[in-house]
Each structure stands twice: as C-alpha cells, then as structure tokens.
Design a protein around this motif. Structure first.
Motif, PDB file in Angstrom:
ATOM      1  N   LEU A  75      10.996   7.193  -3.023  1.00 11.02           N
ATOM      2  CA  LEU A  75       9.620   6.537  -3.035  1.00 11.02           C
ATOM      3  C   LEU A  75       8.796   6.251  -2.025  1.00 11.02           C
ATOM      4  N   ALA A  76       7.696   6.516  -1.967  1.00 12.15           N
ATOM      5  CA  ALA A  76       6.833   6.032  -0.877  1.00 12.15           C
ATOM      6  C   ALA A  76       6.448   4.467  -0.794  1.00 12.15           C
ATOM      7  N   ARG A  98       6.711  -1.055  -2.484  1.00 11.22           N
ATOM      8  CA  ARG A  98       6.793  -0.142  -3.944  1.00 11.22           C
ATOM      9  C   ARG A  98       7.231  -1.174  -5.222  1.00 11.22           C
ATOM     10  N   GLU A  99       8.259  -1.741  -5.097  1.00 13.69           N
ATOM     11  CA  GLU A  99       8.509  -2.688  -5.825  1.00 13.69           C
ATOM     12  C   GLU A  99       7.395  -3.869  -6.275  1.00 13.69           C
ATOM     13  N   VAL A 110       0.035   6.144  -3.108  1.00 13.61           N
ATOM     14  CA  VAL A 110       0.599   5.681  -1.703  1.00 13.61           C
ATOM     15  C   VAL A 110      -0.217   4.889  -1.002  1.00 13.61           C
ATOM     16  N   PHE A 111       0.360   3.759  -0.419  1.00 13.22           N
ATOM     17  CA  PHE A 111      -0.457   2.657   0.367  1.00 13.22           C
ATOM     18  C   PHE A 111      -0.350   3.107   1.990  1.00 13.22           C
ATOM     19  N   ASP A 150      -0.586  -4.689   5.602  1.00 11.66           N
ATOM     20  CA  ASP A 150      -1.565  -3.894   5.201  1.00 11.66           C
ATOM     21  C   ASP A 150      -1.257  -3.619   3.652  1.00 11.66           C
ATOM     22  N   GLN A 151      -0.367  -3.144   3.593  1.00 12.65           N
ATOM     23  CA  GLN A 151       0.303  -2.459   2.170  1.00 12.65           C
ATOM     24  C   GLN A 151       0.503  -3.601   1.226  1.00 12.65           C
ATOM     25  N   TYR A 152       1.370  -4.646   1.686  1.00  9.73           N
ATOM     26  CA  TYR A 152       1.329  -5.854   0.725  1.00  9.73           C
ATOM     27  C   TYR A 152       0.160  -6.334   0.222  1.00  9.73           C
TER      28      TYR A 152
END
Length: 365
Positions: free
Chosen positions: A230-231, A296-297, A309-310, A316-318
């Motif tokens: 997973l991304a 992802r989690e 997808v982030f 940044d993603q969090y």
C-alpha cells in the motif's frame, strides 16, 4: 447537476464524502474549483484527480492563500456567476478553536480564516454552504466566536442556518472524532425536515452486543490483515530507547515522554491528531508493535480508501490525514444536503439570477 466549490480542500476527505454521497444518491455533482494553501495538499489532489481545477499554482493564485484571493478569481476559475454555485464547502483550520490548542479563536490568524470563508460565501452567494470545524468552536469565548459567525452569515443573507454536532464513531468510522457542521441556506429557501443524520453505530453492551444497531467499529477492523504494497505505508524509524519505552506500554496507555497513546485493538481510536509543523502528525502507537502508525494506517482510521495516495514528505502526509474530515462522516452529512438541493422545488421564491455589478467591483479590489 450540482455545481460546487471547495475551500481548504486539504487531503480531500470532505470532497471524497461528497463524491460518495452524490454517487449513492444518483446525482451528478461537479466540483468546479478547489483551493488550499498547502503545496503538498494540492499535489495530492492533482495526483488523484488530475482533471480538477485547483487554485494555488498558477501565476496570480497567491499560493492558494485565501487571505489574498478575491471571490472574483474563484468565480472566474469556476466559470460561474454570483448565485450560480449550488454549494460552497470547507473546513477552515481548526487548531485555534481546539481544546488541544491555545483556544485563541479569532485572535489567532488561523481563526480569522473562518471569517474568510464567510466572506467568500457572502460574495459568491451559493444556494448552500457547509462549514466544518472542531466541536470546541462552539464553546470558545463562551460561545461568542460561534455567535459572531452565525451573525455574519445572517447578514450575508443566510437566514436559515443549522448547526449539527456529530461524532464520526457513530457512523462507522473507527475513531472518536466530534465535529460541528454549520449549514446555511440562502434567504428564501425553506429547510423544514432537514435534520441531523441518525447514528447507525453504537457502543456495545456488557456482553458485546447492541440490539439498537451496529457496534462501534474498532482499530482491529482497519489494521488487521492489511494488504502488502500500500502507498504511504512506510514505517518511521525509532531509536532503541523509544522502542523500549513503547514496548512497556499497555494498550490504551499514554507514553509519559512524548504524550502519545497506544491504541487498544478492540476499541475505536481517539481523535487522529495533526501535531505541529515541527512534530509532524503525532500518530498513535501501534497496538502490538513498538512504533508509530504509518500514514496509511492513520488514513485507514480516518476512512480514506487505500487507493487515495498522499503527496509530500511524511510530515505533510500525516498533516493531511490528521486535518481531514473522515470521508464517511462527510458522506452522511452531505447526502442529506444533496437530497434537499435536488428536490423539485426547494426554493420557489428564488430570484432570477442576476449579476450584481457593484459586488463584482467590490470583489475585484
């Protein structure tokens, strides 16, 4: 077809919910334009929805900063006139109203962005707006900030305003996350019969059952048997000292050093948090492994689909995940609004669409 504009689009949780609400209602919906000040968020939107019109990267877009963007630009990019949009949505930054923040409200520049949302609604005059924020917004300054916003919407011509406080856990999201939705309709629109959605998930009883509906979804439901590949699923590397500390924490306990909670496997999580720009997304500790959750989690706790997808670096993603509205919560809210807006004659007293030249001149300043 419903035409709408998205402000503070971020990780796109609110908009994914609108997409699902429209799909399940068999209604066509057209996101004419969206914007966000975060470059990473805009990259996420372009990565997943490359055909969308995103304000922020072109010359004259001011980097998606709503303080500098006038409503005329938004209308031009959306190819809409005043009163032609059906819906304007957005979740202005909420940290200044959160119980975990300093609760400065409108004294904080982030709080003032809520007033910019009001300004855009006043100038664009959609049929309806949906503004989301933390539930703590209602109690800041003993309710004065909330009342100020309601008064400003009333002055803008939105006399019928609804306030719904909902917890995502009651709608199938494996997370306790209370949010307030302020929903307003332009003058002349009747809103009789439009009520908050009923809860569909409830806490289990003493023996783990619930005869009134489905039982709360829990961490196990989204973290068990995750597919490989997973991304956004890269694990953070912790020092041996941190791993040892986390190993000693029981599920549901809080680490005394970094104040991070370890998730309980058979319970919903607490609210997925954002954290500061220095500290990243402050993710929870995995129930069984001595590490933070992956992006992802955390996204699964929010209800994002695995194929969303982030972009950006891990911080940044969090932040995109933690700032987002759970798509499922957005869906249950906006599905009722879409149903209302698409009924045969929701606004029999609506004036003929006219361009207000004075307002256009004002917006162009």
């Amino acid at each position: 077809m419903l035409k709408y504009i998205s402000l503070f689009s971020g990780g796109f949780g609110l908009d994914l919910g609108i997409e699902q609400a429209a799909y399940k209602s068999n209604v066509q919906i057209d996101l004419r334009v969206c914007l966000d000040i975060s470059l990473a968020a805009r990259e996420t939107i372009r990565l997943n929805r490359p055909s969308l019109n995103v304000i922020g990267d072109n010359e004259g877009d001011f980097g998606g900063d709503l303080y500098q963007i006038n409503s005329n630009l938004i209308l031009q990019r959306a190819n809409l006139a005043i009163k032609e949009a059906d819906l304007v949505v957005g979740g202005p930054p909420c940290q200044s109203f959160s119980i975990l923040g300093n609760r400065q409200g409108f004294e904080d520049p982030r709080g003032n962005l809520m007033l910019e949302f009001v300004r855009v609604v006043r100038e664009i005059q959609p049929k309806c707006f949906v503004m989301e924020n933390v539930a703590g917004f209602l109690s800041v300054d003993k309710g004065k900030s909330y009342q100020k916003v309601i008064d400003l919407f009333t002055e803008a011509g939105y006399l019928n305003t609804l306030t719904w406080v909902l917890d995502a856990v009651n709608f199938g999201v494996p997370q306790f996350r209370r949010r307030v939705f302020i929903i307003g309709f332009r003058e002349g629109m009747e809103v009789r019969g439009l009520v908050p959605p009923d809860s569909t998930y409830f806490p289990p009883d003493a023996i783990g059952n619930n005869r009134n509906g489905l039982i709360y979804r829990c961490v196990r439901d989204v973290l068990e048997n995750m597919p490989d590949g997973l991304a956004n699923n890269e694990r953070r590397i912790h020092s041996e000292r941190v791993r040892t500390r986390y190993e000693q924490l029981v599920q549901g306990a809080r680490d005394r050093i970094d104040h991070t909670d370890r998730l309980a496997w058979d319970r919903p999580s607490g609210t997925v948090l954002v954290g500061s720009t220095r500290g990243g997304g402050r993710p929870f500790i995995h129930p069984f492994e001595p590490r933070h959750l992956t992006v992802r989690e955390a996204a699964r706790l929010q209800g994002f689909p695995d194929d969303w997808v982030f972009a950006g670096n891990q911080t940044d993603q969090y932040r995109q995940v933690g700032n987002a509205i759970p798509p499922l919560l957005s869906e249950v809210v906006t599905r009722q609004i879409i149903a209302f807006l698409t009924q045969e004659n929701p606004n029999p007293n609506e004036e003929t669409l006219e361009t207000n030249e004075n307002l256009l001149l004002e917006m162009a300043k």
